[in-house]
Design an enzyme around this catalytic site. Sequence first.
Site, mmCIF file in Angstrom:
data_model
loop_
_atom_site.group_PDB
_atom_site.id
_atom_site.type_symbol
_atom_site.label_atom_id
_atom_site.label_comp_id
_atom_site.label_asym_id
_atom_site.label_seq_id
_atom_site.Cartn_x
_atom_site.Cartn_y
_atom_site.Cartn_z
ATOM 1 N N THR A 121 102.264 15.810 21.222
ATOM 2 C CA THR A 121 103.412 16.330 21.332
ATOM 3 C C THR A 121 104.031 15.797 19.881
ATOM 4 O O THR A 121 104.080 14.833 19.436
ATOM 5 C CB THR A 121 104.312 15.557 22.279
ATOM 6 O OG1 THR A 121 103.367 15.835 23.455
ATOM 7 C CG2 THR A 121 105.450 16.087 22.363
ATOM 8 N N GLU A 150 100.312 20.235 25.618
ATOM 9 C CA GLU A 150 99.598 19.866 26.921
ATOM 10 C C GLU A 150 100.641 19.642 27.968
ATOM 11 O O GLU A 150 101.625 19.005 27.758
ATOM 12 C CB GLU A 150 98.736 18.519 26.579
ATOM 13 C CG GLU A 150 97.992 17.949 27.445
ATOM 14 C CD GLU A 150 97.051 19.042 27.947
ATOM 15 O OE1 GLU A 150 96.038 19.383 27.493
ATOM 16 O OE2 GLU A 150 97.342 19.532 29.105
ATOM 17 N N LEU A 152 99.469 18.539 30.972
ATOM 18 C CA LEU A 152 98.610 17.583 32.182
ATOM 19 C C LEU A 152 99.537 16.598 32.488
ATOM 20 O O LEU A 152 99.983 15.796 31.737
ATOM 21 C CB LEU A 152 97.340 17.153 31.650
ATOM 22 C CG LEU A 152 96.298 17.980 30.958
ATOM 23 C CD1 LEU A 152 95.105 17.001 30.366
ATOM 24 C CD2 LEU A 152 95.929 19.011 32.123
ATOM 25 N N PHE A 250 109.780 17.047 41.737
ATOM 26 C CA PHE A 250 110.539 16.221 40.814
ATOM 27 C C PHE A 250 111.799 15.877 41.414
ATOM 28 O O PHE A 250 112.729 16.059 40.514
ATOM 29 C CB PHE A 250 110.288 16.829 39.308
ATOM 30 C CG PHE A 250 109.108 16.341 38.588
ATOM 31 C CD1 PHE A 250 108.190 16.900 39.006
ATOM 32 C CD2 PHE A 250 109.233 15.322 37.715
ATOM 33 C CE1 PHE A 250 106.776 16.598 38.580
ATOM 34 C CE2 PHE A 250 107.796 15.130 37.259
ATOM 35 C CZ PHE A 250 107.049 15.633 37.443
ATOM 36 N N CYS A 261 105.345 9.624 28.436
ATOM 37 C CA CYS A 261 105.733 10.681 27.963
ATOM 38 C C CYS A 261 107.345 10.998 28.043
ATOM 39 O O CYS A 261 108.012 11.121 26.988
ATOM 40 C CB CYS A 261 105.015 11.991 28.525
ATOM 41 S SG CYS A 261 103.430 11.814 28.357
HETATM 42 C C1 UGA Z 1 104.798 14.328 32.223
HETATM 43 C C2 UGA Z 1 104.632 15.835 32.631
HETATM 44 O O1 UGA Z 1 104.825 16.044 34.065
HETATM 45 C C3 UGA Z 1 103.473 16.610 32.259
HETATM 46 O O2 UGA Z 1 103.622 18.051 32.363
HETATM 47 C C4 UGA Z 1 103.394 16.275 30.620
HETATM 48 O O3 UGA Z 1 102.094 17.041 30.114
HETATM 49 C C5 UGA Z 1 103.207 14.919 30.254
HETATM 50 O O4 UGA Z 1 104.261 14.208 30.856
HETATM 51 C C6 UGA Z 1 103.149 14.771 28.748
HETATM 52 O O5 UGA Z 1 103.935 15.122 28.068
HETATM 53 O O6 UGA Z 1 102.013 14.182 28.499
HETATM 54 P P1 UGA Z 1 103.211 12.214 33.318
HETATM 55 O O7 UGA Z 1 104.032 11.307 32.295
HETATM 56 O O8 UGA Z 1 101.843 12.073 33.507
HETATM 57 O O9 UGA Z 1 103.615 13.676 32.880
HETATM 58 O O10 UGA Z 1 103.990 11.896 34.628
HETATM 59 P P2 UGA Z 1 104.782 12.796 35.786
HETATM 60 O O11 UGA Z 1 103.975 12.880 36.885
HETATM 61 O O12 UGA Z 1 105.535 13.679 35.265
HETATM 62 O O13 UGA Z 1 105.818 11.357 35.939
HETATM 63 C C7 UGA Z 1 106.850 11.041 35.031
HETATM 64 C C8 UGA Z 1 107.572 9.879 35.731
HETATM 65 O O14 UGA Z 1 108.691 10.416 36.825
HETATM 66 C C9 UGA Z 1 106.830 8.815 36.736
HETATM 67 O O15 UGA Z 1 107.170 7.347 36.463
HETATM 68 C C10 UGA Z 1 107.161 9.237 38.072
HETATM 69 O O16 UGA Z 1 107.098 8.099 38.909
HETATM 70 C C11 UGA Z 1 108.719 9.935 37.776
HETATM 71 N N1 UGA Z 1 108.803 10.597 38.983
HETATM 72 C C12 UGA Z 1 108.327 12.028 38.816
HETATM 73 C C13 UGA Z 1 109.851 10.415 39.734
HETATM 74 O O17 UGA Z 1 110.533 9.388 39.645
HETATM 75 N N2 UGA Z 1 110.569 11.418 40.688
HETATM 76 C C14 UGA Z 1 109.952 12.477 40.897
HETATM 77 O O18 UGA Z 1 110.319 13.375 41.549
HETATM 78 C C15 UGA Z 1 108.977 12.781 39.920
#
Ligand code: UGA
Length: 431
Positions: A121, A150, A152, A250, A261
């Site tokens: 990024t 990306e 993922l 989300f 991220c």
């Molecule tokens: C995020 C993005 O979802 C990916 O698409 C992206 O590729 C990635 O960043 C990146 O830039 O590399 P990630 O950081 O692995 O992915 O995690 P997420 O599943 O998006 O969750 C992020 C945070 O949001 C976590 O702390 C999770 O607990 C929180 N979250 C997520 C919530 O509090 N509520 C939700 O409904 C969803």
Amino acid sequence: MKIAIIGTGYVGLPSGVGFAELGNEVVCIDKMESKIEALNKGVITLYEEGLEELFHKNVKAMRLKFSTKMSDIEGAKIVILAVGTPPHPQTKEADMRYIFAAAEELAEYLQDYVVVANKSTVPVGIGKEVKQIIAKANPKADFDVVSLPEFLREGFAVYDFFNPDRIIVGCDSPRAKEVISELYAPFKDKSTLLFTSLASSETIKYASNAFLSIKIHYINEIANFCEKVGADVQEVAKGMGLDKRIGNRFLNAGAGYGGSCFPKDTLALSLMAEKQGVSLELVKTAIKGNDERKKQMAQRITQAVKGIEKPTIAALGLAFKDGTDDCRESPAITIIQELLKENFTIKAYDPKAMNVAKEILGRSIEYANSAQEAIQQADVIAILTEWQEFASLNLEELGKTMKHKIIVDCRNLIDKDLATKLGFVYVGVGR
Ligand code: UGA
């Protein structure tokens, strides 16, 4: 085709394994000798559901190799940059030193036409800079630079690799377009391959992560509102999500977003915009609100144990979310650090992140071998990470082993009615 991937972190390694599984010849290159040594010995260096199996399968099939030598990019049609872009310690902007160093180093080994695809990024405009660096280091090199952001998610990297919603490619060269189309041919029927300009592609990545961060912050604010008016945020989110324009993902209210991220990318986007004289108010509000959120959760726990002398807190969850051992910017860690200021005793458990968390928290807390062990003799159960296994704890039995029966469920995992029926004081989020 031969693909070289520079960087074997959460982006590089799953991508390398994924491209090998699709039948490509992949070499993953990393400067960290210990990592490459482990990978060459068949030891996987990070946890991702389903990754290990595919890793062994493709190593065995000789489609997946690991090396510390940049010269091993020779013969690759595509070189993917997947090195870290952590926030700069002082400026907090995305730090480009690893990208630039990799670009300069790889230039020397470019012979036939190569597409250099940037998956890290990076601030808008860096693709162009990478192109200049390579051209300067090797004026004879025949190459194009494309942006390949990306998307993922950690913990679901393997699933996301094979089931992408979209593949975005920032590309201004027909030749590179052909190579990238060949690379993603296996996804032709199940995903949209969208070609854009370099700047648009780089912006899509930041704009997407910031949008999701805002969405999470929004539902957390709505949760606060629900608590005041007697609504249940889970019902509200479900009802909102049925509108396809909003979508049901989300919208889980909780302890705030973390990870490597969202916090980094929202901050970087906000700073980038500031430099251009644009103020992204929504992004700034989400950043500030998310920082406060974690402190509010710690206050909730402190409030729940008010009046108990020297309380012990069973902290369930340390990773920034479920499905990973990553603790970077983990709300769980920040909440624990806040609670430590109160001199509480903390006994923590996480199904995957114990070792990683120990490196951050050291001896400041106690570590249990299971959720059950953490809960024994505790005054309060604090659910800090959304691991599904915490949803099915045997509360009836565990309650008998506790000093006080209190649950602060920062992730809304526990059945509130059941907990209350069993005599627990239950504090959730937005309900
Ligand atoms: C995020 C993005 O979802 C990916 O698409 C992206 O590729 C990635 O960043 C990146 O830039 O590399 P990630 O950081 O692995 O992915 O995690 P997420 O599943 O998006 O969750 C992020 C945070 O949001 C976590 O702390 C999770 O607990 C929180 N979250 C997520 C919530 O509090 N509520 C939700 O409904 C969803």
